[in-house]
Design a protein around this motif. Sequence first.
Motif, mmCIF file in Angstrom:
data_model
loop_
_atom_site.group_PDB
_atom_site.id
_atom_site.type_symbol
_atom_site.label_atom_id
_atom_site.label_comp_id
_atom_site.label_asym_id
_atom_site.label_seq_id
_atom_site.Cartn_x
_atom_site.Cartn_y
_atom_site.Cartn_z
ATOM 1 N N ASP A 70 0.854 -1.092 0.136
ATOM 2 C CA ASP A 70 0.264 -0.312 0.123
ATOM 3 C C ASP A 70 0.716 1.677 0.398
ATOM 4 N N ALA A 71 2.004 0.906 -0.168
ATOM 5 C CA ALA A 71 2.976 2.468 -0.452
ATOM 6 C C ALA A 71 2.413 3.286 -1.650
ATOM 7 N N PRO A 72 2.938 4.424 -0.534
ATOM 8 C CA PRO A 72 1.726 5.282 -2.419
ATOM 9 C C PRO A 72 3.214 5.679 -3.285
ATOM 10 N N TYR A 73 4.302 5.059 -3.209
ATOM 11 C CA TYR A 73 4.724 5.092 -5.188
ATOM 12 C C TYR A 73 5.165 4.141 -4.974
ATOM 13 N N GLU A 74 5.337 3.745 -6.003
ATOM 14 C CA GLU A 74 6.099 2.195 -6.620
ATOM 15 C C GLU A 74 6.794 1.757 -5.852
ATOM 16 N N HIS A 75 7.989 2.264 -6.402
ATOM 17 C CA HIS A 75 9.121 2.365 -6.061
ATOM 18 C C HIS A 75 9.651 1.456 -4.448
ATOM 19 N N LEU A 76 8.623 1.980 -3.657
ATOM 20 C CA LEU A 76 8.714 1.340 -2.818
ATOM 21 C C LEU A 76 7.488 -0.164 -1.617
ATOM 22 N N ARG A 77 7.355 0.092 -2.591
ATOM 23 C CA ARG A 77 6.401 -1.215 -2.275
ATOM 24 C C ARG A 77 6.577 -2.682 -2.810
ATOM 25 N N GLU A 78 7.998 -3.058 -3.600
ATOM 26 C CA GLU A 78 8.633 -4.215 -3.021
ATOM 27 C C GLU A 78 9.971 -3.616 -3.142
ATOM 28 N N ILE A 79 10.816 -4.069 -2.576
ATOM 29 C CA ILE A 79 12.601 -3.391 -2.154
ATOM 30 C C ILE A 79 12.646 -4.814 -1.956
ATOM 31 N N LEU A 80 14.776 -4.670 -2.033
ATOM 32 C CA LEU A 80 16.099 -6.173 -2.116
ATOM 33 C C LEU A 80 17.154 -5.411 -1.585
ATOM 34 N N PHE A 81 17.255 -5.039 -0.686
ATOM 35 C CA PHE A 81 18.141 -4.659 -0.009
ATOM 36 C C PHE A 81 19.084 -5.283 0.334
ATOM 37 N N LEU A 82 21.290 -4.858 -0.855
ATOM 38 C CA LEU A 82 21.612 -6.495 -0.758
ATOM 39 C C LEU A 82 23.180 -5.005 0.099
ATOM 40 N N ARG A 83 24.414 -6.072 -0.139
ATOM 41 C CA ARG A 83 25.393 -5.656 0.336
ATOM 42 C C ARG A 83 26.125 -4.869 -0.515
ATOM 43 N N GLU A 84 26.345 -4.364 -0.576
ATOM 44 C CA GLU A 84 26.959 -3.299 -1.788
ATOM 45 C C GLU A 84 28.361 -3.875 -2.025
ATOM 46 N N THR A 85 28.533 -4.225 -3.358
ATOM 47 C CA THR A 85 29.503 -4.931 -4.167
ATOM 48 C C THR A 85 30.077 -4.390 -4.539
ATOM 49 N N ASN A 86 31.690 -4.500 -4.775
ATOM 50 C CA ASN A 86 33.259 -3.498 -5.361
ATOM 51 C C ASN A 86 34.061 -4.665 -5.900
ATOM 52 N N GLU A 87 34.890 -3.665 -6.278
ATOM 53 C CA GLU A 87 35.918 -4.624 -6.862
ATOM 54 C C GLU A 87 36.587 -5.573 -6.138
ATOM 55 N N HIS A 88 36.830 -5.123 -5.104
ATOM 56 C CA HIS A 88 37.868 -5.251 -3.287
ATOM 57 C C HIS A 88 37.371 -6.950 -3.341
ATOM 58 N N ILE A 89 35.742 -6.947 -2.565
ATOM 59 C CA ILE A 89 34.462 -7.746 -2.774
ATOM 60 C C ILE A 89 34.849 -9.049 -3.925
ATOM 61 N N ALA A 90 34.751 -9.221 -5.151
ATOM 62 C CA ALA A 90 34.692 -9.257 -5.912
ATOM 63 C C ALA A 90 36.316 -10.717 -5.757
ATOM 64 N N VAL A 91 37.325 -9.734 -5.766
ATOM 65 C CA VAL A 91 38.614 -10.346 -5.734
ATOM 66 C C VAL A 91 38.594 -11.500 -4.632
ATOM 67 N N TRP A 92 38.536 -10.790 -3.485
ATOM 68 C CA TRP A 92 38.401 -11.766 -2.259
ATOM 69 C C TRP A 92 37.431 -12.717 -1.789
ATOM 70 N N GLU A 93 35.949 -12.289 -2.343
ATOM 71 C CA GLU A 93 34.766 -13.282 -1.773
ATOM 72 C C GLU A 93 34.527 -13.902 -3.025
ATOM 73 N N GLY A 94 35.124 -13.334 -4.101
ATOM 74 C CA GLY A 94 34.030 -13.676 -5.316
ATOM 75 C C GLY A 94 32.457 -12.894 -5.104
ATOM 76 N N GLU A 95 31.951 -13.590 -6.746
ATOM 77 C CA GLU A 95 30.448 -12.472 -7.219
ATOM 78 C C GLU A 95 29.647 -12.267 -6.181
ATOM 79 N N LYS A 96 29.105 -11.547 -5.972
ATOM 80 C CA LYS A 96 28.200 -11.102 -5.285
ATOM 81 C C LYS A 96 26.946 -9.851 -6.331
ATOM 82 N N LEU A 97 25.585 -10.184 -5.792
ATOM 83 C CA LEU A 97 24.467 -9.325 -6.399
ATOM 84 C C LEU A 97 25.327 -8.150 -6.932
ATOM 85 N N THR A 98 24.646 -7.991 -8.408
ATOM 86 C CA THR A 98 24.462 -6.957 -8.546
ATOM 87 C C THR A 98 23.399 -5.831 -8.891
ATOM 88 N N LYS A 99 23.230 -4.789 -8.856
ATOM 89 C CA LYS A 99 21.544 -4.268 -8.532
ATOM 90 C C LYS A 99 20.676 -4.913 -9.789
#
Length: 430
Positions: A70-99
């Motif tokens: 029922d959020a008044p704005y469509e972009h607030l009705r479904e949100i998936l929050f993820l840990r922000e990925t970067n090149e350092h994480i990709a090297v040390w931990e592997g690929e994470k989900l991008t947006k």
Amino acid sequence: MKYHQIPSSLFIKNRKKFMDEMKPKSVAVFNSNDIYPVSADSTLPFAQHRDIFYLSGADQEESILLLCPDAPYEHLREILFLRETNEHIAVWEGEKLTKERATEVSGIKNIVWLKDFEKTLFEIMTYCDTIYINTNEHYRSAVETETREARFIKWWKEKYPAHQVAKSNPILQRLRSIKEQEELDLIQTACNITEKGFRRILGFTKPGVWEYELEAELIHEFIRNRSKGFAYTPIIASGNNANVLHYIENNKQCHDGDLILFDIAAEYANYSSDLTRTIPVNGRFTPRQRQVYDAVLRVKNEATKLLTPGTLWKEYHVEVGKIMTGELLGLGLLDKADVQNEDPAWPAYKKYFMHGTSHHMGLDTHDYGLLYQPMEANMVFTVEPGIYIPQEGFGIRLEDDVVVQQSGEPFNLMRNIPIEADEIETIMNS
């Protein structure tokens, strides 16, 4: 992940079903599981919380799903929050989900980095009167650690004490117990991988083999077919070990003349299968072993026929108990006096068959499902009777996974896995 990508349409359907059950002006929050420490810098392998996976397909740590239809704005009705990925994480931990990749997996358009969760939640809470928290209310749950969900609930109660609270679990218990066709296909894949493992050990088993060697053969076959491995801790119990219901040491040598009880199964894409078979170490059942084996198989076959829409789980087990009692009388393990004088709270058959016959199965091996509600089509159940005879040195359990149909007998997802004694002997001696 080892598994093939699941179509996002499944998670879109699942979210819609859940949001259709939510109260007006409400928000629901779902957290991923923690990565659990062992010692020093060691951790257990990550396993995603099944609820957030069911609703989003996100199979990654430090993820949060927020639903606010029922959020008044469509972009607030479904949100998936993820840990922000970067090149350092990709090297040390592997690929994470991008947006972009997260949207492809989940079908959710608004992917937000986790650092913005509290700010976003604050805005949404100004539109809502109720928050759905995700507590674990499974009838077999026994949680001693503080989970990520529990920490969130504690934080939320302090931050937003004026809001009403509702529970996600009763909704999910109903929704997750009735499978979509895509889910049935994933469980079927897990069962097919389990079949490959079982056929492998039929050709490998012989006197002198060790239980852990059989476990190694199974895990090899499972992983090479895109499974992460066992859906649950495997039971490989030879001889009298089979009379310990949750024997998991798997460290004994298998002897000529003994039986081996395998309660083993593969997972696939976080969906479980659940198989039990009992085979002779030397490839031949003795007459007595075969007599008991066939009795267990008859109970399984008759019990399966009872899994129909409208059946109540508790009444079903009473009927299975009657079938088992008849077989135990035929085997000479019970006599009429045992039955006539039995304690109704613990019937005579429980001396040799002391556990339940069926449980829901799906994303969890003991899956969600409200046991007081009648069975419905597309529910998946195990069927697993057993007879355990310590004084004779063996126990036998047989188990398949079946789908309740709208009419007629259930559909057996393990129909291709050998179970008839003659077939098992033929394969083992070929």
